[in-house]
Design a protein around this motif. Sequence first.
Motif, short mmCIF file in Angstrom:
data_model
loop_
_atom_site.label_atom_id
_atom_site.label_comp_id
_atom_site.label_asym_id
_atom_site.label_seq_id
_atom_site.Cartn_x
_atom_site.Cartn_y
_atom_site.Cartn_z
N GLN A 22 0.87 -1.17 0.00
CA GLN A 22 0.00 0.00 0.00
C GLN A 22 0.91 1.22 0.00
N THR A 23 0.66 2.17 -0.88
CA THR A 23 1.49 3.36 -0.97
C THR A 23 0.71 4.55 -0.44
N GLY A 24 1.47 5.63 -0.05
CA GLY A 24 0.86 6.85 0.45
C GLY A 24 1.11 7.03 1.93
N TYR A 25 0.69 8.20 2.43
CA TYR A 25 0.88 8.54 3.83
C TYR A 25 -0.45 8.49 4.55
N THR A 26 -0.37 8.22 5.80
CA THR A 26 -1.59 8.25 6.61
C THR A 26 -1.83 9.68 7.08
N LEU A 27 -2.99 9.95 7.60
CA LEU A 27 -3.34 11.27 8.10
C LEU A 27 -2.46 11.67 9.27
N VAL A 28 -2.11 10.73 10.12
CA VAL A 28 -1.25 11.01 11.28
C VAL A 28 0.13 11.45 10.81
N GLU A 29 0.67 10.78 9.80
CA GLU A 29 1.99 11.17 9.28
C GLU A 29 1.95 12.57 8.68
N ALA A 30 0.88 12.91 8.01
CA ALA A 30 0.76 14.25 7.43
C ALA A 30 0.68 15.31 8.52
N ILE A 31 -0.07 15.05 9.58
CA ILE A 31 -0.18 16.01 10.68
C ILE A 31 1.17 16.20 11.37
N ILE A 32 1.90 15.13 11.58
CA ILE A 32 3.24 15.22 12.20
C ILE A 32 4.18 16.03 11.31
N ALA A 33 4.13 15.81 10.00
CA ALA A 33 5.00 16.57 9.08
C ALA A 33 4.65 18.06 9.11
N ILE A 34 3.37 18.38 9.16
CA ILE A 34 2.97 19.80 9.23
C ILE A 34 3.43 20.41 10.55
N ALA A 35 3.33 19.68 11.64
CA ALA A 35 3.76 20.19 12.95
C ALA A 35 5.26 20.45 12.96
N CYS A 37 7.18 21.15 10.38
CA CYS A 37 7.43 22.34 9.55
C CYS A 37 7.02 23.61 10.29
N GLY A 38 5.93 23.55 11.05
CA GLY A 38 5.48 24.71 11.82
C GLY A 38 6.48 25.11 12.88
N PHE A 39 7.02 24.12 13.61
CA PHE A 39 8.04 24.42 14.61
C PHE A 39 9.28 25.03 13.97
N GLY A 40 9.68 24.51 12.84
CA GLY A 40 10.85 25.05 12.13
C GLY A 40 10.64 26.48 11.68
N LEU A 41 9.49 26.77 11.11
CA LEU A 41 9.19 28.13 10.67
C LEU A 41 9.10 29.10 11.84
N THR A 42 8.53 28.64 12.95
CA THR A 42 8.45 29.48 14.14
C THR A 42 9.85 29.85 14.64
N ALA A 43 10.76 28.90 14.64
CA ALA A 43 12.13 29.17 15.09
C ALA A 43 12.81 30.16 14.15
N ILE A 44 12.63 29.99 12.86
CA ILE A 44 13.27 30.88 11.89
C ILE A 44 12.71 32.30 12.01
N LEU A 45 11.40 32.43 12.12
CA LEU A 45 10.81 33.76 12.25
C LEU A 45 11.20 34.42 13.56
N GLY A 46 11.37 33.64 14.62
CA GLY A 46 11.85 34.20 15.88
C GLY A 46 13.25 34.76 15.76
N LEU A 47 14.10 34.08 15.07
CA LEU A 47 15.47 34.57 14.84
C LEU A 47 15.46 35.82 13.98
N TYR A 48 14.55 35.88 13.02
CA TYR A 48 14.45 37.04 12.15
C TYR A 48 14.06 38.28 12.97
N GLY A 49 13.10 38.12 13.88
CA GLY A 49 12.71 39.24 14.74
C GLY A 49 13.84 39.70 15.64
N MET A 50 14.60 38.75 16.17
CA MET A 50 15.73 39.09 17.02
C MET A 50 16.81 39.83 16.22
N ALA A 51 17.01 39.43 14.98
CA ALA A 51 18.00 40.09 14.13
C ALA A 51 17.60 41.54 13.86
N ILE A 52 16.32 41.79 13.67
CA ILE A 52 15.86 43.16 13.43
C ILE A 52 16.09 44.02 14.67
#
Length: 141
Positions: A22-35, A37-52
């Motif tokens: 069976q190929t493809g991802y389950t819904l749980v795997e998709a939610i974990i991947a989005i989470a 990515c969200g943590f990574g983007l939050t860290a990057i945007l936090g560093l951007y604010g600190m740099a400003i």
Amino acid sequence: MEGSIWMSHKRNGQFRRLKETQTGYTLVEAIIAIAICGFGLTAILGLYGMAIKTEMVSKNIFEQSIEINSMYDEISGSLKEPAAETLSEKVAAVLQSGYPDYRLEEIKSNDEPNLYTIKISHQGPNSREKVFFFKVIWRPS
């Protein structure tokens, strides 16, 4: 194995395995991947604010150091010109002419002859009072 079905079929007297995957991802795997990515983007945007913020503080420090250095140059230049004024009058004249936010606090004579320490304070907008010290050589007339 998870995600696959194993079957056994008898053909010509021998067993063989067929793998049905069976190929493809389950819904749980998709939610974990989005989470993730969200943590990574939050860290990057936090560093951007600190740099400003850091850039703004650095800019203020740089501008104030240029102003302090030019003030010192003007005070030193005015002391080289002979006049009947006292040291405090000369410093006050320089501060009044180009640096209205700065205030002469005191002038101390050092152990060395003709060497003085000038204490100047500055109250900037939304900041605490900052104090600067200049050492100058002045020979009264």
